[in-house]
Write a protein that holds these residues in place. Structure first.
Motif, PDB file in Angstrom:
ATOM      1  N   GLU A  32      29.595  33.408  36.885  1.00 11.54           N
ATOM      2  CA  GLU A  32      28.288  34.148  37.398  1.00 11.54           C
ATOM      3  C   GLU A  32      28.334  35.429  35.757  1.00 11.54           C
ATOM      4  O   GLU A  32      29.300  35.779  35.100  1.00 11.54           O
ATOM      5  CB  GLU A  32      28.521  35.542  38.058  1.00 11.54           C
ATOM      6  N   VAL A  33      26.885  34.243  35.069  1.00  8.87           N
ATOM      7  CA  VAL A  33      26.503  34.620  33.650  1.00  8.87           C
ATOM      8  C   VAL A  33      25.258  35.677  33.716  1.00  8.87           C
ATOM      9  O   VAL A  33      24.930  35.568  32.532  1.00  8.87           O
ATOM     10  CB  VAL A  33      26.127  33.251  33.403  1.00  8.87           C
ATOM     11  N   LEU A  64      32.837  37.417  45.030  1.00 10.21           N
ATOM     12  CA  LEU A  64      32.047  37.657  43.943  1.00 10.21           C
ATOM     13  C   LEU A  64      33.859  37.790  43.297  1.00 10.21           C
ATOM     14  O   LEU A  64      34.445  38.671  43.635  1.00 10.21           O
ATOM     15  CB  LEU A  64      31.559  38.612  43.547  1.00 10.21           C
ATOM     16  N   ILE A  65      34.955  37.331  42.474  1.00 10.73           N
ATOM     17  CA  ILE A  65      36.120  37.330  41.921  1.00 10.73           C
ATOM     18  C   ILE A  65      35.900  38.367  41.212  1.00 10.73           C
ATOM     19  O   ILE A  65      34.957  37.764  39.992  1.00 10.73           O
ATOM     20  CB  ILE A  65      36.898  35.972  41.791  1.00 10.73           C
ATOM     21  N   ALA A  66      36.813  39.597  40.531  1.00 10.25           N
ATOM     22  CA  ALA A  66      37.086  39.713  39.800  1.00 10.25           C
ATOM     23  C   ALA A  66      38.160  40.078  39.112  1.00 10.25           C
ATOM     24  O   ALA A  66      38.960  40.738  40.398  1.00 10.25           O
ATOM     25  CB  ALA A  66      36.082  41.533  39.122  1.00 10.25           C
ATOM     26  N   PRO A  86      38.656  39.323  45.527  1.00  8.16           N
ATOM     27  CA  PRO A  86      37.123  39.436  46.173  1.00  8.16           C
ATOM     28  C   PRO A  86      37.039  40.230  46.459  1.00  8.16           C
ATOM     29  O   PRO A  86      37.045  41.170  46.680  1.00  8.16           O
ATOM     30  CB  PRO A  86      37.480  37.882  46.799  1.00  8.16           C
ATOM     31  N   LEU A 112      31.917  32.546  43.836  1.00 11.27           N
ATOM     32  CA  LEU A 112      31.383  32.917  42.204  1.00 11.27           C
ATOM     33  C   LEU A 112      32.061  33.779  41.807  1.00 11.27           C
ATOM     34  O   LEU A 112      33.238  34.827  41.879  1.00 11.27           O
ATOM     35  CB  LEU A 112      30.113  33.649  42.552  1.00 11.27           C
ATOM     36  N   GLY A 113      32.168  34.083  40.277  1.00 14.22           N
ATOM     37  CA  GLY A 113      32.931  34.723  39.562  1.00 14.22           C
ATOM     38  C   GLY A 113      32.562  34.742  38.044  1.00 14.22           C
ATOM     39  O   GLY A 113      32.336  34.021  37.801  1.00 14.22           O
ATOM     40  N   GLY A 114      33.512  35.364  37.048  1.00 14.89           N
ATOM     41  CA  GLY A 114      33.065  35.566  35.699  1.00 14.89           C
ATOM     42  C   GLY A 114      34.058  34.785  35.150  1.00 14.89           C
ATOM     43  O   GLY A 114      35.136  33.889  35.719  1.00 14.89           O
ATOM     44  N   ALA A 115      34.084  34.645  33.884  1.00 18.70           N
ATOM     45  CA  ALA A 115      35.710  33.898  32.777  1.00 18.70           C
ATOM     46  C   ALA A 115      36.751  34.117  33.214  1.00 18.70           C
ATOM     47  O   ALA A 115      36.828  36.082  32.888  1.00 18.70           O
ATOM     48  CB  ALA A 115      34.946  33.763  31.455  1.00 18.70           C
ATOM     49  N   ARG A 116      37.198  33.776  33.272  1.00 20.77           N
ATOM     50  CA  ARG A 116      39.031  33.680  33.150  1.00 20.77           C
ATOM     51  C   ARG A 116      39.102  34.929  34.379  1.00 20.77           C
ATOM     52  O   ARG A 116      39.655  36.459  33.918  1.00 20.77           O
ATOM     53  CB  ARG A 116      39.158  34.719  32.412  1.00 20.77           C
ATOM     54  N   SER A 117      38.407  34.837  35.434  1.00 12.69           N
ATOM     55  CA  SER A 117      38.538  35.612  36.373  1.00 12.69           C
ATOM     56  C   SER A 117      39.106  35.561  37.988  1.00 12.69           C
ATOM     57  O   SER A 117      39.582  36.334  38.746  1.00 12.69           O
ATOM     58  CB  SER A 117      37.015  35.720  37.178  1.00 12.69           C
ATOM     59  N   GLY A 118      39.945  34.143  37.536  1.00 12.43           N
ATOM     60  CA  GLY A 118      41.157  33.724  38.256  1.00 12.43           C
ATOM     61  C   GLY A 118      40.287  33.609  39.604  1.00 12.43           C
ATOM     62  O   GLY A 118      40.606  32.882  41.121  1.00 12.43           O
TER      63      GLY A 118
END
Lengths: 173, 173, 173
Positions: A128-129, A163-165, A169, A12-18
């Motif tokens: 994740e939105v 969760l990726i940021a 991770p 799970l991650g944000g936009a452009r989070s890799g």
């Protein structure tokens, strides 16, 4: 080569989070060939550029399967052959299902069942939105709710969830 | 039954992240009855449906207290009776306070004081709303700032704080 | 006084998450004086109030350097003098670079090179903006993508990276 991922991993991650690159690296810890299940459809030039950038990262050891809508069948067909499968991503799939006017609850249930039946290893990418301000328009709120529910369902049956940021991770399970 | 939560637990999460359910489960690790302090008001049918869905999850061991605005008094009345209290959620309370035109700083201070004075166990749910792009309109920015400040204040006095994503906790403290 | 931060620390967080204060505290674990590299420009009264609030928190042991655009040169000038440097923040810098119409890729590369060359300790603050719904307008999407890429690049070369929520850190690396 690192330890291969377990039966089902949720990234799970944000936009452009890799998150896509992180998920690809997990899959590439398995022996090739690898199956890339693409849910993206190039509706416009912005999306086409994004798809091309992702595709250019993948070499000949990847086999690409297009599944913009019938993701459950793609998982059933490829998820138990002993080859690692990457599904990228649930957010575009959800968007496609909603735009196509399909029964969202039924489609989500089919997807969860297919993921639950796969032998794996399967790595699933999603966005994740829900960490922003409430969106102005009702469709965006509906999408956000559906995405949140879907993410919870997949995380619940996953063996591992992160969760990726900023490309890194955080371990959810 | 698991170990009961400490005096004050802060459960922060995104929209549809499973934060309410996670918080309910923490409270249900205490002996019943449990107090559910609801801050939601049904301004429209979308909100009414959400409230009903949450209420239907709770059985007769829950007592519901409505506190859309005067949350500090509800905490003072119920937070030190040896029964576990769930406050769901600070985001709707903050929205109610701002829409009602009240003094935000004073109301936040009253709330923090009440939480600091409660014997607990108290579990407080709130939304993380600051991880998106800057909102276009000034009111949304003002809300985002106020929510961020409030979340920091509650987290600072909490014994435990978690960030929920896809139904799973990341431990903040 | 706690252990000083390593050569390069990346502090990522949402709006009003306490990331600036967290980063200041890291820097203040080093011996003073400290260099505060400010990227903010007061384009309107809302921004001016924010800048003033941040400045009022810092005492005479801080030296402020303004670098709204040429951040790489400020890092080259101050990042290897044995004094701790706080860069607050990359999000405003990125916004300034885009509004000024500069070559984004080239400017990001210059910045990453400067950070890589600094002896430190350097603490860099940035916003996570990718966890919300897809923005309606193309410029916001472009900004979100650029911010995400930049955050990944800085995190990759950082010795330590944290994600801040409600004033508390989650350890990314």
């Amino acid at each position: 080569m690192n330890v291969p991922p377990p039966r089902l991993t949720f990234v799970l991650g944000g936009a452009r989070s890799g998150k896509s690159r992180y998920a690809e690296n997990l899959v590439m810890d398995c022996a090739p060939p690898w199956v890339y299940v693409a849910t993206a459809e190039a509706h416009d030039s912005e999306m086409a550029a994004r798809i091309a950038a992702h595709r250019n990262r993948r070499d000949g050891r990847w086999r690409t399967v297009e599944a913009p809508l019938d993701l459950a069948s793609a998982i059933a067909a490829h998820g138990s052959k002993g080859q690692a499968v990457l599904i990228d991503c649930l957010t575009l799939w959800l968007s496609n299902v909603m735009l196509d006017g399909r029964d969202l609850i039924a489609e989500q249930q089919r997807l969860i069942t297919a993921l639950g039946n796969a032998d794996g290893p399967v790595v699933v990418v999603s966005n994740e939105v829900g960490f922003g301000i409430v969106p102005d328009n009702a469709l965006a709120r509906e999408f956000r709710d559906a995405q949140g529910r879907l993410n919870m369902q997949v995380a619940a049956i996953a063996d591992r969830a992160v969760l990726i940021a900023a490309g890194l991770p955080l371990i959810l399970k």
